[in-house]
Design a protein around this motif. Structure first.
Motif, PDB file in Angstrom:
ATOM      1  N   ARG A   1       0.720  -4.333   3.074  1.00 25.18           N
ATOM      2  CA  ARG A   1       1.067  -4.012   1.693  1.00 25.18           C
ATOM      3  C   ARG A   1       0.639  -2.591   1.351  1.00 25.18           C
ATOM      4  NH1 ARG A   1      -0.240  -9.629   0.385  1.00 25.18           N
ATOM      5  NH2 ARG A   1      -2.409  -9.000   0.299  1.00 25.18           N
ATOM      6  N   LEU A   2      -0.568  -2.222   1.768  1.00 25.57           N
ATOM      7  CA  LEU A   2      -1.062  -0.878   1.508  1.00 25.57           C
ATOM      8  C   LEU A   2      -0.173   0.161   2.189  1.00 25.57           C
ATOM      9  CD1 LEU A   2      -3.325   0.855   0.287  1.00 25.57           C
ATOM     10  CD2 LEU A   2      -4.548   0.612   2.444  1.00 25.57           C
TER      11      LEU A   2
ATOM     12  N   THR B   1       2.973  -0.175   2.965  1.00 25.25           N
ATOM     13  CA  THR B   1       4.252  -0.147   2.256  1.00 25.25           C
ATOM     14  C   THR B   1       4.133   0.681   0.989  1.00 25.25           C
ATOM     15  OG1 THR B   1       4.794  -2.340   3.124  1.00 25.25           O
ATOM     16  CG2 THR B   1       6.037  -1.593   1.205  1.00 25.25           C
ATOM     17  N   VAL B   2       3.044   0.490   0.257  1.00 27.40           N
ATOM     18  CA  VAL B   2       2.830   1.264  -0.970  1.00 27.40           C
ATOM     19  C   VAL B   2       2.711   2.748  -0.634  1.00 27.40           C
ATOM     20  CG1 VAL B   2       1.146   1.726  -2.797  1.00 27.40           C
ATOM     21  CG2 VAL B   2       1.820  -0.618  -2.294  1.00 27.40           C
ATOM     22  N   GLN B   3       1.994   3.069   0.433  1.00 24.24           N
ATOM     23  CA  GLN B   3       1.844   4.468   0.839  1.00 24.24           C
ATOM     24  C   GLN B   3       3.192   5.067   1.212  1.00 24.24           C
ATOM     25  OE1 GLN B   3      -0.675   6.445   0.586  1.00 24.24           O
ATOM     26  NE2 GLN B   3      -2.081   4.896  -0.126  1.00 24.24           N
TER      27      GLN B   3
ATOM     28  N   ARG C   1       6.107   4.092   0.092  1.00 23.45           N
ATOM     29  CA  ARG C   1       6.862   4.277  -1.144  1.00 23.45           C
ATOM     30  C   ARG C   1       6.411   5.544  -1.859  1.00 23.45           C
ATOM     31  NH1 ARG C   1       6.226  -1.562  -3.297  1.00 23.45           N
ATOM     32  NH2 ARG C   1       7.587  -2.654  -1.893  1.00 23.45           N
ATOM     33  N   LYS C   2       5.089   5.738  -1.926  1.00 23.50           N
ATOM     34  CA  LYS C   2       4.579   6.940  -2.584  1.00 23.50           C
ATOM     35  C   LYS C   2       5.062   8.182  -1.858  1.00 23.50           C
ATOM     36  CE  LYS C   2       0.383   5.100  -4.706  1.00 23.50           C
ATOM     37  NZ  LYS C   2      -1.076   5.124  -4.681  1.00 23.50           N
TER      38      LYS C   2
ATOM     39  N   SER D   1       8.677   8.586  -2.532  1.00 18.09           N
ATOM     40  CA  SER D   1       8.843   9.011  -3.911  1.00 18.09           C
ATOM     41  C   SER D   1       8.532  10.501  -4.046  1.00 18.09           C
ATOM     42  CB  SER D   1       7.923   8.195  -4.815  1.00 18.09           C
ATOM     43  OG  SER D   1       7.961   8.687  -6.124  1.00 18.09           O
TER      44      SER D   1
END
Length: 168
Positions: A80-81, A83-85, A87-88, A91
């Protein structure tokens, strides 16, 4: 080991005062042939050994299961971490690309506007420039002569009028 020493170690064991080495010695002594009076203690130690082995096996299975569960949760959290990284990061890259695209659009717009403005000025200058109306130079000369004659006449009329005013 004789019976008296085994009884002494048993008493010490039941009081919880034996060392690890003494307990090992006691187990080894009760594993072999023992007198009739120590058969109950031998059975007790056998049952304890079997219980320890079963408990250890169950504990190992539980620990393995719990460890596997914990590791699975940690891997899920890391995923999850990550994936968030991602995405960031994606982005951030999109913001950067959007900024570059906007800058390019502004440059294209400004250059288009400047080109249109220059074209309009060029057309205005072209319209203000006199155009040749005669293809034959003789005709152009005659027309120029007529225009100058008319100018001369008008100037002479103006001078005569000025002289009349000055003489009065």
């Amino acid at each position: 080991m004789n019976t008296e020493e085994i009884k002494r170690l048993l008493d010490k064991y039941l009081d919880g005062q034996t060392t690890e080495a003494e307990e090992q010695q006691l187990r080894a002594s009760l594993a072999g042939d023992v007198p009739q009076e120590l058969r109950a203690e031998k059975a007790m130690f056998g049952a304890l050994a079997q219980f320890e082995q079963t408990a250890t096996t169950l504990m190992d299975e539980r620990v393995a299961s719990a460890t596997e569960h914990r590791m699975s949760r940690m891997i899920d959290q890391w995923n999850r971490l990550e994936t968030v990284q991602r995405r960031k990061s994606r982005s951030h890259a999109m913001k950067w690309l959007t900024g570059v695209a906007a800058g390019m659009l502004v440059l294209v717009g400004v250059s288009f506007y400047a080109g249109q403005k220059q074209q309009q000025q060029s057309q205005a200058q072209t319209a203000a420039m006199p155009q040749d109306t005669y293809n034959d130079p003789r005709m152009a000369y005659k027309e120029t002569e007529k225009a100058l004659q008319m100018l001369s006449e008008k100037l002479n009329q103006g001078i005569e009028e000025m002289e009349k005013i000055n003489n009065n």
